[in-house]
Design a protein around this motif. Structure first.
Motif, PDB file in Angstrom:
ATOM      1  N   VAL A 324       0.853  -1.195   0.000  1.00 10.77           N
ATOM      2  CA  VAL A 324       0.000   0.000   0.000  1.00 10.77           C
ATOM      3  C   VAL A 324       0.887   1.241   0.000  1.00 10.77           C
ATOM      4  O   VAL A 324       0.683   2.182  -0.780  1.00 10.77           O
ATOM      5  CB  VAL A 324      -0.955   0.000   1.218  1.00 10.77           C
ATOM      6  CG1 VAL A 324      -1.834   1.254   1.201  1.00 10.77           C
ATOM      7  CG2 VAL A 324      -1.823  -1.255   1.237  1.00 10.77           C
ATOM      8  N   ARG A 325       1.917   1.234   0.842  1.00 12.36           N
ATOM      9  CA  ARG A 325       2.827   2.389   0.909  1.00 12.36           C
ATOM     10  C   ARG A 325       3.542   2.605  -0.427  1.00 12.36           C
ATOM     11  O   ARG A 325       3.688   3.734  -0.887  1.00 12.36           O
ATOM     12  CB  ARG A 325       3.862   2.179   2.015  1.00 12.36           C
ATOM     13  CG  ARG A 325       3.294   2.394   3.409  1.00 12.36           C
ATOM     14  CD  ARG A 325       4.408   2.584   4.451  1.00 12.36           C
ATOM     15  NE  ARG A 325       3.821   2.875   5.749  1.00 12.36           N
ATOM     16  CZ  ARG A 325       3.941   2.084   6.820  1.00 12.36           C
ATOM     17  NH1 ARG A 325       4.638   0.974   6.746  1.00 12.36           N
ATOM     18  NH2 ARG A 325       3.377   2.428   7.963  1.00 12.36           N
ATOM     19  N   LEU A 326       3.991   1.513  -1.038  1.00 11.70           N
ATOM     20  CA  LEU A 326       4.692   1.642  -2.324  1.00 11.70           C
ATOM     21  C   LEU A 326       3.789   2.274  -3.373  1.00 11.70           C
ATOM     22  O   LEU A 326       4.230   3.120  -4.153  1.00 11.70           O
ATOM     23  CB  LEU A 326       5.154   0.259  -2.818  1.00 11.70           C
ATOM     24  CG  LEU A 326       6.428  -0.297  -2.188  1.00 11.70           C
ATOM     25  CD1 LEU A 326       6.620  -1.752  -2.589  1.00 11.70           C
ATOM     26  CD2 LEU A 326       7.644   0.525  -2.616  1.00 11.70           C
ATOM     27  N   ALA A 327       2.515   1.868  -3.360  1.00  8.23           N
ATOM     28  CA  ALA A 327       1.595   2.403  -4.370  1.00  8.23           C
ATOM     29  C   ALA A 327       1.157   3.825  -4.018  1.00  8.23           C
ATOM     30  O   ALA A 327       0.894   4.636  -4.905  1.00  8.23           O
ATOM     31  CB  ALA A 327       0.374   1.486  -4.496  1.00  8.23           C
ATOM     32  N   ALA A 328       1.094   4.155  -2.725  1.00  9.02           N
ATOM     33  CA  ALA A 328       0.647   5.496  -2.305  1.00  9.02           C
ATOM     34  C   ALA A 328       1.762   6.521  -2.455  1.00  9.02           C
ATOM     35  O   ALA A 328       1.492   7.732  -2.538  1.00  9.02           O
ATOM     36  CB  ALA A 328       0.160   5.442  -0.858  1.00  9.02           C
ATOM     37  N   GLU A 329       2.988   6.066  -2.518  1.00  6.47           N
ATOM     38  CA  GLU A 329       4.157   6.940  -2.751  1.00  6.47           C
ATOM     39  C   GLU A 329       4.140   8.200  -1.882  1.00  6.47           C
ATOM     40  O   GLU A 329       4.393   9.311  -2.379  1.00  6.47           O
ATOM     41  CB  GLU A 329       4.242   7.313  -4.235  1.00  6.47           C
ATOM     42  CG  GLU A 329       4.558   6.121  -5.117  1.00  6.47           C
ATOM     43  CD  GLU A 329       4.640   6.468  -6.593  1.00  6.47           C
ATOM     44  OE1 GLU A 329       3.766   7.204  -7.067  1.00  6.47           O
ATOM     45  OE2 GLU A 329       5.583   5.994  -7.245  1.00  6.47           O
ATOM     46  N   PHE A 330       3.817   8.063  -0.608  1.00  4.46           N
ATOM     47  CA  PHE A 330       3.874   9.152   0.377  1.00  4.46           C
ATOM     48  C   PHE A 330       2.920  10.308   0.091  1.00  4.46           C
ATOM     49  O   PHE A 330       3.074  11.394   0.622  1.00  4.46           O
ATOM     50  CB  PHE A 330       5.306   9.692   0.535  1.00  4.46           C
ATOM     51  CG  PHE A 330       6.265   8.635   0.979  1.00  4.46           C
ATOM     52  CD1 PHE A 330       6.288   8.222   2.303  1.00  4.46           C
ATOM     53  CD2 PHE A 330       7.150   8.042   0.083  1.00  4.46           C
ATOM     54  CE1 PHE A 330       7.170   7.231   2.730  1.00  4.46           C
ATOM     55  CE2 PHE A 330       8.029   7.055   0.488  1.00  4.46           C
ATOM     56  CZ  PHE A 330       8.040   6.647   1.814  1.00  4.46           C
ATOM     57  N   ARG A 331       1.938  10.073  -0.795  1.00 11.74           N
ATOM     58  CA  ARG A 331       0.984  11.166  -1.066  1.00 11.74           C
ATOM     59  C   ARG A 331       0.018  11.366   0.090  1.00 11.74           C
ATOM     60  O   ARG A 331      -0.582  12.423   0.221  1.00 11.74           O
ATOM     61  CB  ARG A 331       0.214  10.888  -2.365  1.00 11.74           C
ATOM     62  CG  ARG A 331       1.046  11.184  -3.615  1.00 11.74           C
ATOM     63  CD  ARG A 331       0.249  10.890  -4.876  1.00 11.74           C
ATOM     64  NE  ARG A 331       0.054   9.467  -5.042  1.00 11.74           N
ATOM     65  CZ  ARG A 331       0.766   8.709  -5.885  1.00 11.74           C
ATOM     66  NH1 ARG A 331       1.687   9.244  -6.659  1.00 11.74           N
ATOM     67  NH2 ARG A 331       0.546   7.427  -5.957  1.00 11.74           N
ATOM     68  N   CYS A 332      -0.157  10.354   0.909  1.00 15.98           N
ATOM     69  CA  CYS A 332      -0.978  10.490   2.105  1.00 15.98           C
ATOM     70  C   CYS A 332      -0.417   9.545   3.161  1.00 15.98           C
ATOM     71  O   CYS A 332       0.310   8.618   2.825  1.00 15.98           O
ATOM     72  CB  CYS A 332      -2.444  10.181   1.800  1.00 15.98           C
ATOM     73  SG  CYS A 332      -2.777   8.427   1.575  1.00 15.98           S
ATOM     74  N   PRO A 333      -0.737   9.779   4.427  1.00 17.42           N
ATOM     75  CA  PRO A 333      -0.239   8.861   5.459  1.00 17.42           C
ATOM     76  C   PRO A 333      -0.825   7.459   5.270  1.00 17.42           C
ATOM     77  O   PRO A 333      -2.010   7.325   4.964  1.00 17.42           O
ATOM     78  CB  PRO A 333      -0.738   9.475   6.773  1.00 17.42           C
ATOM     79  CG  PRO A 333      -1.199  10.843   6.442  1.00 17.42           C
ATOM     80  CD  PRO A 333      -1.547  10.869   4.997  1.00 17.42           C
TER      81      PRO A 333
END
Lengths: 361, 259
Positions: A324-333
């Motif tokens: 999930v983090r890899l796909a969200a790329e730090f755009r949201c927590p």
């Protein structure tokens, strides 16, 4: 033909689906919490009706190699087990992937590591989607969240397995395996005749007729240059799956400010947590993953642009959350919450985690 | 002297069976694998079962057996061939599924698969090459390595203290009620080749008649692994291997042969 309503355990639904989907062979070894799969098959005696072979092997190592043999001969074959048994099968799974053989493997996950516990868990995510065995390979991984999906995904599993000549794993858990729910079952699909098998799986080693070369099923190529080309072919197949075969479901996401990302039992629990949250005025929705590989990267990326935060809910110390983090790329927590070691989190704990880790953040 | 004029059908005295491909075998000169391959292939041809034969190749020196047998084939993970053959033969009861395995494959890593397939009496044929060594990986100790025998992992000779005893798996398998025919043969002389061919034919005939598991062990030299010339290796095999692994039938028609 009309569908028939039944009340069954998730494990029994797997067995029922095997018989009704034209499965040629099931090979397994008892382990809690999935032993009802083979027990149900032995009670039903499908060898007397559809001609399906059912055999209790001496180990999971043997079961998965029986699957490898049957698959290599073009048959629709499957096995099921739970975490420690699936660890023993990793050798066979990488050989199936390397030799490009279609097969269906069900993991009714229990708590680990080691002998762990017999209670539900989702701590085999890494093993299922990141390889597990050696070498660069992927299985197509389906995550059922109901007894109905345990049944349905057997049919879907055959379709994908033969379309891509690749092993398919149904990654369930002890809760979905043991819970009894109503489900609709369809009519029997006949097993392939030998003629159909030879047409649908012309690569299979099931006896060489005079008019073709001998078929060879292997994952070996001593020439590294050829092995690299073979790997390219495998990777292209996995990319195609990512392009075409991603499955997910969104629930209450239209107005959501927060998103739970979950699969299997945790998705069921998260649905209740959504209800509790909305009663308190928290606009939260659920992205339910149906395929774990291919992972719904695009959908997670889309949500990460719109929402204030995501909570990955899984019965593990934090595995799916990495994707999930890899796909969200730090755009949201993106935070993780989950009980593990065989403990199932409650909807209240899930909602509380959202409030503590994301909303108050 | 090569005289092309004598190449005529009427002068033909021997011909390679078409159940072997034209691929050049990688086996060492003098090794028993090539001869055993030929015997198996000739039996398949003579019985007219090429379209029904399915070869399960092992991991070991004969890992590439599928390139040589002109039949459908599957390469197994190390030791797993009997499990693979079990599934195929159960789902295709009219086929001739056979495994071709070495001693490391069958008697070490695959012991469980071997014993349980035999104990279930699976209707398969097992061709077992015993040369007392791991040939492909460079001559390491095998479960069948003789006491005192030097290998890459028993460089001072196998000892009971360090390595235990050589495993007579074939005698052990003969104790199981599921096995129907168990024999130990060799291919180091013309007479031995004829006896082995008869044994392998018997094994496939048993399978045709759905009698259960048939296993033919072929004691072979591994001249490169034993670090001897082929002639020396055959002599050493007769004087040493045959003492621990005596040649002859062990179980026939489901009955153990009385010594």
């Amino acid at each position: 033909m009309a569908k028939e309503l039944k009340l069954m355990k998730g494990n029994e639904a797997i067995a029922e689906a095997a018989i009704r989907s034209g499965c040629d062979g099931y090979f397994g070894y008892p382990i809690t919490p999935q032993s009802e799969v083979m027990e149900h098959l032995m009670i039903e005696k499908p060898w007397e009706t559809t001609g399906m072979v059912v055999l209790q092997a001496e180990s999971e190592t043997s079961s998965i190699n029986m699957v490898y043999g049957g698959a290599g001969a073009g048959k629709k074959v499957m096995t099921s087990s739970s975490s420690p048994g699936i660890s023993l099968m990793q050798e066979g799974l990488t050989y199936l992937a390397g030799a490009e053989l279609p097969a269906l493997v069900v993991n009714v996950v229990r708590g680990g590591p080691g002998l762990g516990t017999i209670q539900p868990s989702q701590a085999d995510y890494f093993q299922a989607v990141k390889g597990g065995g050696h070498g660069d390979y992927q299985m197509y991984v389906l995550a059922p969240a109901s007894v109905q999906e345990m049944y349905d995904f057997v049919f879907l599993g055959w379709e994908i397995a033969f379309k891509y000549r690749n092993p398919v794993m149904i990654l369930s858990d002890g809760a979905i395996g043991q819970v009894m729910e109503k489900l609709y079952v369809g009519p029997h699909i006949p097993r392939w005749t030998e003629e159909e098998l030879r047409k649908n799986a012309p690569w299979a080693s099931c006896g060489k007729p005079a008019d073709r070369d001998h078929n060879i099923i292997t994952s070996l190529d001593l020439d590294s240059a050829k092995q690299e080309l073979h790997n390219h072919k495998l990777q292209a197949k996995y990319r195609e799956m990512e392009e075409k075969e991603v499955l997910f479901e969104t629930i209450n996401c239209e107005d959501a400010e927060y998103i739970f990302v979950a699969y299997g039992s945790s998705a069921r629990i998260a649905q209740k947590a959504i209800q509790l949250g909305r009663e308190k005025g928290i606009k939260v929705g659920l992205l339910r993953l149906i395929t774990l590989f291919p992972f719904p990267k695009k959908q997670v990326a889309e949500f990460s642009k719109k929402v204030k935060g995501m909570l990955a809910v899984e019965m593990s110390a934090g595995q799916m959350v990495e994707d999930v983090r890899l796909a969200a790329e730090f755009r949201c927590p993106v935070e993780h919450f989950g009980r593990y070691g065989g403990i199932i989190h409650t909807p209240h704990e899930v909602l509380e985690a959202l409030e503590e880790k994301i909303i108050k953040g | 002297m090569f005289n092309p004029d004598i190449i005529k059908p009427e002068n033909l005295v021997y011909e390679k069976t078409n159940v072997l491909t034209d691929a050049v075998m990688h086996y060492c000169a003098g090794c028993g694998h090539g001869t055993t391959h030929r015997i198996v292939a000739e039996v398949i041809e003579e019985m007219g079962i090429q379209d029904k034969a399915i070869c399960i190749a092992p991991v070991g020196c004969s890992v590439l057996a599928y390139n040589y047998f002109n039949v459908d084939a599957i390469g197994a993970a190390h030791g797993r061939a009997p499990a693979i053959a079990t599934a195929i033969q159960r789902m295709f009861p009219d086929r001739h599924t056979f495994t071709y395995q070495g001693d490391g494959d069958l008697a070490a890593i695959g012991t469980a698969e071997t014993i349980h397939a035999c104990n279930r009496g699976e209707n398969i044929v097992i061709i077992f090459i015993n040369n007392g060594i791991y040939g492909m990986t460079g001559g390491q100790m095998a479960p069948t390595t003789l006491l005192g025998m030097k290998t890459a992992t028993s460089p001072y000779g196998r000892t009971v203290e360090l390595n235990g005893y050589p495993l007579q798996i074939t005698e052990l398998l003969a104790e199981l009620p599921g096995t129907y025919y168990i024999t130990r043969q060799s291919v180091h002389t013309a007479a031995a080749v004829r006896r082995t061919k008869k044994a392998i034919r018997q094994a496939f005939e048993n399978q045709k008649n759905k009698k259960g598991t048939s296993l033919v062990e072929v004691v072979s030299n591994c001249n490169s692994g034993w670090k001897m010339t082929p002639v020396e290796a055959n002599k050493w095999m007769v004087e040493n291997m045959f003492v621990k692994y005596p040649i002859g039938d062990i179980k026939v028609d489901g009955e153990k042969v009385k010594k």
